[in-house]
Design a protein around this motif. Sequence first.
Motif, PDB file in Angstrom:
ATOM      1  N   GLY A  69       0.794  -1.226   0.000  1.00  0.00           N
ATOM      2  CA  GLY A  69       0.000   0.000   0.000  1.00  0.00           C
ATOM      3  C   GLY A  69       0.820   1.267   0.000  1.00  0.00           C
ATOM      4  N   VAL A  70       2.066   1.170  -0.427  1.00  0.00           N
ATOM      5  CA  VAL A  70       2.896   2.369  -0.529  1.00  0.00           C
ATOM      6  C   VAL A  70       3.354   2.570  -1.967  1.00  0.00           C
ATOM      7  N   CYS A  71       3.652   3.812  -2.255  1.00  0.00           N
ATOM      8  CA  CYS A  71       4.244   4.188  -3.534  1.00  0.00           C
ATOM      9  C   CYS A  71       5.644   4.700  -3.224  1.00  0.00           C
ATOM     10  N   VAL A  72       6.598   4.316  -4.056  1.00  0.00           N
ATOM     11  CA  VAL A  72       7.980   4.760  -3.899  1.00  0.00           C
ATOM     12  C   VAL A  72       8.375   5.500  -5.167  1.00  0.00           C
ATOM     13  N   VAL A  73       8.791   6.753  -5.011  1.00  0.00           N
ATOM     14  CA  VAL A  73       9.159   7.617  -6.135  1.00  0.00           C
ATOM     15  C   VAL A  73      10.628   7.968  -6.030  1.00  0.00           C
ATOM     16  N   LEU A  74      11.336   7.901  -7.144  1.00  0.00           N
ATOM     17  CA  LEU A  74      12.713   8.381  -7.182  1.00  0.00           C
ATOM     18  C   LEU A  74      12.674   9.848  -7.594  1.00  0.00           C
ATOM     19  N   GLU A  75      13.083  10.715  -6.678  1.00  0.00           N
ATOM     20  CA  GLU A  75      13.083  12.154  -6.936  1.00  0.00           C
ATOM     21  C   GLU A  75      14.309  12.539  -7.772  1.00  0.00           C
ATOM     22  N   ASP A  76      14.334  13.777  -8.248  1.00  0.00           N
ATOM     23  CA  ASP A  76      15.429  14.255  -9.099  1.00  0.00           C
ATOM     24  C   ASP A  76      16.797  14.151  -8.439  1.00  0.00           C
ATOM     25  N   ASP A  77      16.842  14.284  -7.105  1.00  0.00           N
ATOM     26  CA  ASP A  77      18.129  14.217  -6.397  1.00  0.00           C
ATOM     27  C   ASP A  77      18.458  12.797  -5.931  1.00  0.00           C
ATOM     28  N   ASN A  78      17.775  11.795  -6.491  1.00  0.00           N
ATOM     29  CA  ASN A  78      17.939  10.378  -6.162  1.00  0.00           C
ATOM     30  C   ASN A  78      17.536  10.039  -4.730  1.00  0.00           C
ATOM     31  N   THR A  79      16.700  10.875  -4.132  1.00  0.00           N
ATOM     32  CA  THR A  79      16.076  10.559  -2.862  1.00  0.00           C
ATOM     33  C   THR A  79      14.820   9.750  -3.161  1.00  0.00           C
ATOM     34  N   GLU A  81      11.071   8.948  -2.164  1.00  0.00           N
ATOM     35  CA  GLU A  81       9.933   9.441  -1.394  1.00  0.00           C
ATOM     36  C   GLU A  81       8.939   8.303  -1.293  1.00  0.00           C
ATOM     37  N   ILE A  82       8.436   8.068  -0.091  1.00  0.00           N
ATOM     38  CA  ILE A  82       7.516   6.966   0.165  1.00  0.00           C
ATOM     39  C   ILE A  82       6.224   7.553   0.731  1.00  0.00           C
ATOM     40  N   PHE A  83       5.087   7.149   0.155  1.00  0.00           N
ATOM     41  CA  PHE A  83       3.803   7.620   0.662  1.00  0.00           C
ATOM     42  C   PHE A  83       2.733   6.569   0.416  1.00  0.00           C
ATOM     43  N   SER A  84       1.620   6.713   1.112  1.00  0.00           N
ATOM     44  CA  SER A  84       0.513   5.774   0.997  1.00  0.00           C
ATOM     45  C   SER A  84      -0.192   5.934  -0.346  1.00  0.00           C
ATOM     46  N   THR A  85      -0.734   4.830  -0.842  1.00  0.00           N
ATOM     47  CA  THR A  85      -1.511   4.875  -2.084  1.00  0.00           C
ATOM     48  C   THR A  85      -2.984   5.178  -1.815  1.00  0.00           C
ATOM     49  N   ILE A  86      -3.361   5.347  -0.564  1.00  0.00           N
ATOM     50  CA  ILE A  86      -4.763   5.549  -0.193  1.00  0.00           C
ATOM     51  C   ILE A  86      -5.128   7.029  -0.290  1.00  0.00           C
ATOM     52  N   VAL A  87      -6.215   7.314  -1.018  1.00  0.00           N
ATOM     53  CA  VAL A  87      -6.707   8.683  -1.179  1.00  0.00           C
ATOM     54  C   VAL A  87      -6.985   9.284   0.194  1.00  0.00           C
ATOM     55  N   GLY A  88      -6.471  10.500   0.422  1.00  0.00           N
ATOM     56  CA  GLY A  88      -6.722  11.226   1.652  1.00  0.00           C
ATOM     57  C   GLY A  88      -5.794  10.894   2.807  1.00  0.00           C
ATOM     58  N   LYS A  89      -4.957   9.885   2.668  1.00  0.00           N
ATOM     59  CA  LYS A  89      -4.050   9.513   3.760  1.00  0.00           C
ATOM     60  C   LYS A  89      -2.786  10.362   3.672  1.00  0.00           C
ATOM     61  N   ASP A  90      -2.530  11.107   4.740  1.00  0.00           N
ATOM     62  CA  ASP A  90      -1.358  11.983   4.781  1.00  0.00           C
ATOM     63  C   ASP A  90      -0.112  11.200   5.174  1.00  0.00           C
ATOM     64  N   THR A 129      17.268  -5.755  -4.763  1.00  0.00           N
ATOM     65  CA  THR A 129      16.001  -5.477  -4.106  1.00  0.00           C
ATOM     66  C   THR A 129      16.287  -4.568  -2.920  1.00  0.00           C
ATOM     67  N   LEU A 130      15.310  -3.744  -2.588  1.00  0.00           N
ATOM     68  CA  LEU A 130      15.442  -2.789  -1.496  1.00  0.00           C
ATOM     69  C   LEU A 130      14.350  -3.075  -0.486  1.00  0.00           C
ATOM     70  N   THR A 131      14.630  -2.892   0.782  1.00  0.00           N
ATOM     71  CA  THR A 131      13.642  -3.109   1.825  1.00  0.00           C
ATOM     72  C   THR A 131      13.294  -1.773   2.474  1.00  0.00           C
ATOM     73  N   LEU A 132      12.006  -1.458   2.466  1.00  0.00           N
ATOM     74  CA  LEU A 132      11.535  -0.206   3.037  1.00  0.00           C
ATOM     75  C   LEU A 132      10.289  -0.470   3.847  1.00  0.00           C
ATOM     76  N   GLY A 133      10.057   0.356   4.859  1.00  0.00           N
ATOM     77  CA  GLY A 133       8.806   0.297   5.612  1.00  0.00           C
ATOM     78  C   GLY A 133       7.794   1.242   4.992  1.00  0.00           C
ATOM     79  N   GLY A 134       6.630   1.342   5.575  1.00  0.00           N
ATOM     80  CA  GLY A 134       5.593   2.249   5.090  1.00  0.00           C
ATOM     81  C   GLY A 134       5.808   3.659   5.574  1.00  0.00           C
ATOM     82  N   PRO A 135       4.964   4.572   5.118  1.00  0.00           N
ATOM     83  CA  PRO A 135       5.115   5.980   5.507  1.00  0.00           C
ATOM     84  C   PRO A 135       4.725   6.229   6.945  1.00  0.00           C
TER      85      PRO A 135
END
Length: 135
Positions: A69-79, A81-90, A129-135
Amino acid sequence: PQLRIAELDGCKIVSAKRDGPIAMFLVARSSGQYDRIILRLNEDFTRYDLRTVADVEPREPNFVTLDTGVCVVLEDDNTLEIFSTIVGKDGRRQVKDKALESGKITLFKYHGKLAAAVEGNDGITTLSTLTLGGP
């Protein structure tokens, strides 16, 4: 079903990608600036929320959604960003790692897990493979 995204009206969409409930658009503004629009859709595609990341590099959206239930985005600076895929979840978090600074990175899923193909400066591509937790 079709859903009108009014916030995209008048935008020049340069690139777009969808993975599960997340869609990302690279849009060109008349000023010459590029923005990334991140759209989260609910399960039946009847509601959404969106966020704009202003003034980004003009490159393809590089992200994956995971079964957790998370989305992982590679930002321009190679950071990452991890966030929930659920609408309205901060909540978002950023992960910076030296391993992500060593070349061109493409995120993908491998057996439901986050993985990355890293093309090093020497032209050799490694997969891991990379291991990450949720937001």
